[in-house]
Design a protein around this motif. Structure first.
Motif, PDB file in Angstrom:
ATOM      1  N   GLU A  61       0.836  -1.201   0.000  1.00  0.00           N
ATOM      2  CA  GLU A  61       0.000   0.000   0.000  1.00  0.00           C
ATOM      3  C   GLU A  61       0.873   1.253   0.000  1.00  0.00           C
ATOM      4  O   GLU A  61       0.460   2.302  -0.494  1.00  0.00           O
ATOM      5  CB  GLU A  61      -0.923  -0.020   1.217  1.00  0.00           C
ATOM      6  CG  GLU A  61      -1.914  -1.175   1.166  1.00  0.00           C
ATOM      7  CD  GLU A  61      -2.907  -1.146   2.312  1.00  0.00           C
ATOM      8  OE1 GLU A  61      -4.058  -0.755   2.066  1.00  0.00           O
ATOM      9  OE2 GLU A  61      -2.507  -1.502   3.437  1.00  0.00           O
ATOM     10  N   ASP A  62       2.079   1.106   0.526  1.00  0.00           N
ATOM     11  CA  ASP A  62       3.044   2.207   0.549  1.00  0.00           C
ATOM     12  C   ASP A  62       4.306   1.743  -0.189  1.00  0.00           C
ATOM     13  O   ASP A  62       4.969   0.800   0.250  1.00  0.00           O
ATOM     14  CB  ASP A  62       3.389   2.583   1.991  1.00  0.00           C
ATOM     15  CG  ASP A  62       4.286   3.811   2.079  1.00  0.00           C
ATOM     16  OD1 ASP A  62       4.925   4.161   1.057  1.00  0.00           O
ATOM     17  OD2 ASP A  62       4.351   4.417   3.160  1.00  0.00           O
ATOM     18  N   PRO A  63       4.666   2.372  -1.319  1.00  0.00           N
ATOM     19  CA  PRO A  63       5.853   1.943  -2.088  1.00  0.00           C
ATOM     20  C   PRO A  63       7.140   1.942  -1.283  1.00  0.00           C
ATOM     21  O   PRO A  63       8.091   1.221  -1.639  1.00  0.00           O
ATOM     22  CB  PRO A  63       5.912   2.977  -3.224  1.00  0.00           C
ATOM     23  CG  PRO A  63       4.509   3.464  -3.373  1.00  0.00           C
ATOM     24  CD  PRO A  63       3.937   3.472  -1.979  1.00  0.00           C
ATOM     25  N   SER A  64       7.199   2.709  -0.196  1.00  0.00           N
ATOM     26  CA  SER A  64       8.422   2.763   0.607  1.00  0.00           C
ATOM     27  C   SER A  64       8.687   1.451   1.343  1.00  0.00           C
ATOM     28  O   SER A  64       9.776   1.267   1.903  1.00  0.00           O
ATOM     29  CB  SER A  64       8.341   3.915   1.617  1.00  0.00           C
ATOM     30  OG  SER A  64       7.324   3.661   2.578  1.00  0.00           O
ATOM     31  N   GLU A  65       7.720   0.520   1.340  1.00  0.00           N
ATOM     32  CA  GLU A  65       7.864  -0.736   2.058  1.00  0.00           C
ATOM     33  C   GLU A  65       8.430  -1.864   1.176  1.00  0.00           C
ATOM     34  O   GLU A  65       8.399  -3.041   1.571  1.00  0.00           O
ATOM     35  CB  GLU A  65       6.512  -1.175   2.623  1.00  0.00           C
ATOM     36  CG  GLU A  65       5.926  -0.216   3.644  1.00  0.00           C
ATOM     37  CD  GLU A  65       4.548  -0.653   4.111  1.00  0.00           C
ATOM     38  OE1 GLU A  65       4.254  -0.428   5.302  1.00  0.00           O
ATOM     39  OE2 GLU A  65       3.777  -1.223   3.295  1.00  0.00           O
ATOM     40  N   GLU A  66       8.958  -1.518   0.019  1.00  0.00           N
ATOM     41  CA  GLU A  66       9.441  -2.561  -0.889  1.00  0.00           C
ATOM     42  C   GLU A  66      10.522  -3.432  -0.243  1.00  0.00           C
ATOM     43  O   GLU A  66      10.539  -4.656  -0.411  1.00  0.00           O
ATOM     44  CB  GLU A  66       9.988  -1.953  -2.184  1.00  0.00           C
ATOM     45  CG  GLU A  66      10.404  -3.019  -3.190  1.00  0.00           C
ATOM     46  CD  GLU A  66      11.203  -2.467  -4.358  1.00  0.00           C
ATOM     47  OE1 GLU A  66      11.195  -3.112  -5.425  1.00  0.00           O
ATOM     48  OE2 GLU A  66      11.848  -1.399  -4.198  1.00  0.00           O
ATOM     49  N   LYS A  67      11.442  -2.829   0.511  1.00  0.00           N
ATOM     50  CA  LYS A  67      12.510  -3.609   1.135  1.00  0.00           C
ATOM     51  C   LYS A  67      11.931  -4.654   2.076  1.00  0.00           C
ATOM     52  O   LYS A  67      12.384  -5.814   2.093  1.00  0.00           O
ATOM     53  CB  LYS A  67      13.466  -2.684   1.887  1.00  0.00           C
ATOM     54  CG  LYS A  67      14.643  -3.436   2.508  1.00  0.00           C
ATOM     55  CD  LYS A  67      15.662  -2.478   3.121  1.00  0.00           C
ATOM     56  CE  LYS A  67      16.858  -3.264   3.675  1.00  0.00           C
ATOM     57  NZ  LYS A  67      17.899  -2.353   4.224  1.00  0.00           N
ATOM     58  N   GLU A  68      10.934  -4.275   2.851  1.00  0.00           N
ATOM     59  CA  GLU A  68      10.288  -5.221   3.765  1.00  0.00           C
ATOM     60  C   GLU A  68       9.640  -6.365   2.984  1.00  0.00           C
ATOM     61  O   GLU A  68       9.727  -7.533   3.381  1.00  0.00           O
ATOM     62  CB  GLU A  68       9.229  -4.501   4.599  1.00  0.00           C
ATOM     63  CG  GLU A  68       8.500  -5.407   5.569  1.00  0.00           C
ATOM     64  CD  GLU A  68       7.341  -4.704   6.275  1.00  0.00           C
ATOM     65  OE1 GLU A  68       6.532  -5.410   6.909  1.00  0.00           O
ATOM     66  OE2 GLU A  68       7.239  -3.467   6.152  1.00  0.00           O
ATOM     67  N   LEU A  69       9.002  -6.040   1.850  1.00  0.00           N
ATOM     68  CA  LEU A  69       8.376  -7.051   1.003  1.00  0.00           C
ATOM     69  C   LEU A  69       9.413  -8.047   0.482  1.00  0.00           C
ATOM     70  O   LEU A  69       9.217  -9.274   0.546  1.00  0.00           O
ATOM     71  CB  LEU A  69       7.657  -6.372  -0.167  1.00  0.00           C
ATOM     72  CG  LEU A  69       7.101  -7.288  -1.266  1.00  0.00           C
ATOM     73  CD1 LEU A  69       5.955  -8.139  -0.731  1.00  0.00           C
ATOM     74  CD2 LEU A  69       6.631  -6.467  -2.459  1.00  0.00           C
ATOM     75  N   LEU A  70      10.517  -7.537  -0.025  1.00  0.00           N
ATOM     76  CA  LEU A  70      11.560  -8.397  -0.578  1.00  0.00           C
ATOM     77  C   LEU A  70      12.189  -9.284   0.492  1.00  0.00           C
ATOM     78  O   LEU A  70      12.451 -10.467   0.262  1.00  0.00           O
ATOM     79  CB  LEU A  70      12.637  -7.545  -1.246  1.00  0.00           C
ATOM     80  CG  LEU A  70      12.216  -6.795  -2.513  1.00  0.00           C
ATOM     81  CD1 LEU A  70      13.285  -5.788  -2.922  1.00  0.00           C
ATOM     82  CD2 LEU A  70      11.936  -7.771  -3.649  1.00  0.00           C
ATOM     83  N   LYS A  71      12.427  -8.712   1.659  1.00  0.00           N
ATOM     84  CA  LYS A  71      13.029  -9.488   2.735  1.00  0.00           C
ATOM     85  C   LYS A  71      12.086 -10.591   3.208  1.00  0.00           C
ATOM     86  O   LYS A  71      12.495 -11.725   3.465  1.00  0.00           O
ATOM     87  CB  LYS A  71      13.404  -8.574   3.913  1.00  0.00           C
ATOM     88  CG  LYS A  71      14.229  -9.289   4.980  1.00  0.00           C
ATOM     89  CD  LYS A  71      14.665  -8.337   6.066  1.00  0.00           C
ATOM     90  CE  LYS A  71      15.595  -9.023   7.050  1.00  0.00           C
ATOM     91  NZ  LYS A  71      15.067 -10.301   7.585  1.00  0.00           N
TER      92      LYS A  71
END
Length: 334
Positions: A61-71
């Motif tokens: 929902e927030d593009p800034s969370e991509e790192k969390e998604l990948l991890k």
């Protein structure tokens, strides 16, 4: 991050032949990992206790969370023994690896066993009569009709609008597309019956010789999803199949069968005899009566005797050789 989890009842048992697979698909804002991002990862894994597939979708929902998604997805892959994807070797995995490198996240899937359905099934595109090998083309061939939905390309535009407008309907559109891609992967697993057949996974049935033809019935280990027929040129054989079984017919030439060899660069063709010989022997033939063999003339002949017809192992091996040549592109189907 929005995490959606559901169970999928799926009747196709062929998917269970693969060892505890994890199917996955990603949605991105572009094709290059250098100037776009991944905003949705969906995957399917088997819950053996409930005998159902678990479908999970992680939506940013927030593009800034991509790192969390990948991890988070990298942690899932550490426990995944077998990955299944559609053209993931060329797009999904290189894309994820590039994004992980930017975020200093190790690529956890490097040592995973994998199956790329696109790469595995591409040699059988003509057999299935497909002009293109998109996943949706394969699904249509298998008789799977998707409900009306947005395309993968449209998902990127819809996501960019969602980031601004926060319209839940936009998110649901994207999730539906990803959901259908994942369940479509399960459906496409049926088509693995074709490479299984051409890799020799069949039981040899009745073999009969009538006049100038030899016909053998085959019982595939995996049921063929659709009927097909191939006339292979210039090799004189025809193979057909249906969900009920398969059959291969060879044309005899004066009571003989052709045995083709894929390593044609190691052979000379002798026009007068209309056969090929290995260069270790052909080097003693006058240059005027030999030439470099090619894929079309690199063969010898052997008699189709009663002894051959009585040896099921030899017949199976001969058919395996024909199927190998087709799957490697040495046979041209009409």
């Amino acid at each position: 991050m929005n995490c959606k989890k559901s169970y999928v009842n799926y009747p196709f048992s062929g998917a269970f032949l693969l060892e505890n697979p994890l199917y996955f698909d990603i949605e991105t804002t572009g094709l290059s990992w250098k100037n776009s991002m991944v905003f949705l990862i969906g995957f399917l894994k088997m819950d053996f206790e409930k005998d159902k597939w678990i479908l999970e979708q992680w939506f940013l929902e927030d593009p800034s969370e991509e790192k969390e998604l990948l991890k988070k997805f990298s942690d899932v892959l550490k426990e995944a023994p077998f990955l299944i994807h559609y053209n993931g070797q060329k797009f999904d995995l290189p894309y994820l690896k590039g994004r992980c490198q930017l975020q200093n996240i190790p690529a956890a899937w490097d040592n995973c066993r994998q199956l790329d359905l696109y790469q595995t099934l591409r040699p059988y595109q003509k057999l299935m009569g497909l002009d293109h090998m998109r996943q949706t083309d394969l699904e249509q061939y298998l008789g799977i009709c998707r409900p009306e939905e947005i395309s993968g390309k449209e998902c990127a535009a819809v996501y960019k609008k969602y980031v601004i407008e926060r319209n839940p309907c936009q998110m649901e559109q994207i999730l539906l597309h990803n959901h259908l891609d994942l369940t479509g992967l399960l459906d496409c697993t049926q088509a693995l019956a074709y490479p299984a057949l051409f890799q020799g996974r069949f039981q040899l049935g009745e073999c009969r010789r009538e006049n100038d033809t030899l016909t053998c019935s085959l019982i595939p280990h995996m049921p063929l999803p659709q009927a097909f027929s191939l006339d292979c040129h210039p090799r004189p054989w025809t193979v057909s199949g249906s969900p009920h079984g398969a059959e291969i017919t060879f044309c005899l030439e004066n009571g003989t069968l052709r045995m083709y060899y894929p390593n044609y660069k190691d052979y000379y063709y002798l026009p007068a005899e209309d056969i090929a010989v290995h260069k270790s022997v052909g080097t003693y033939v006058d240059r005027r009566f030999r030439r470099q063999a090619d894929a079309l003339n690199c063969f010898t002949r052997f008699p189709c005797t009663d002894e051959f017809l009585g040896d099921m192992e030899q017949i199976h091996s001969y058919i395996d050789n024909c199927f190998y040549l087709y799957s490697r592109g040495y046979v041209f189907a009409k």
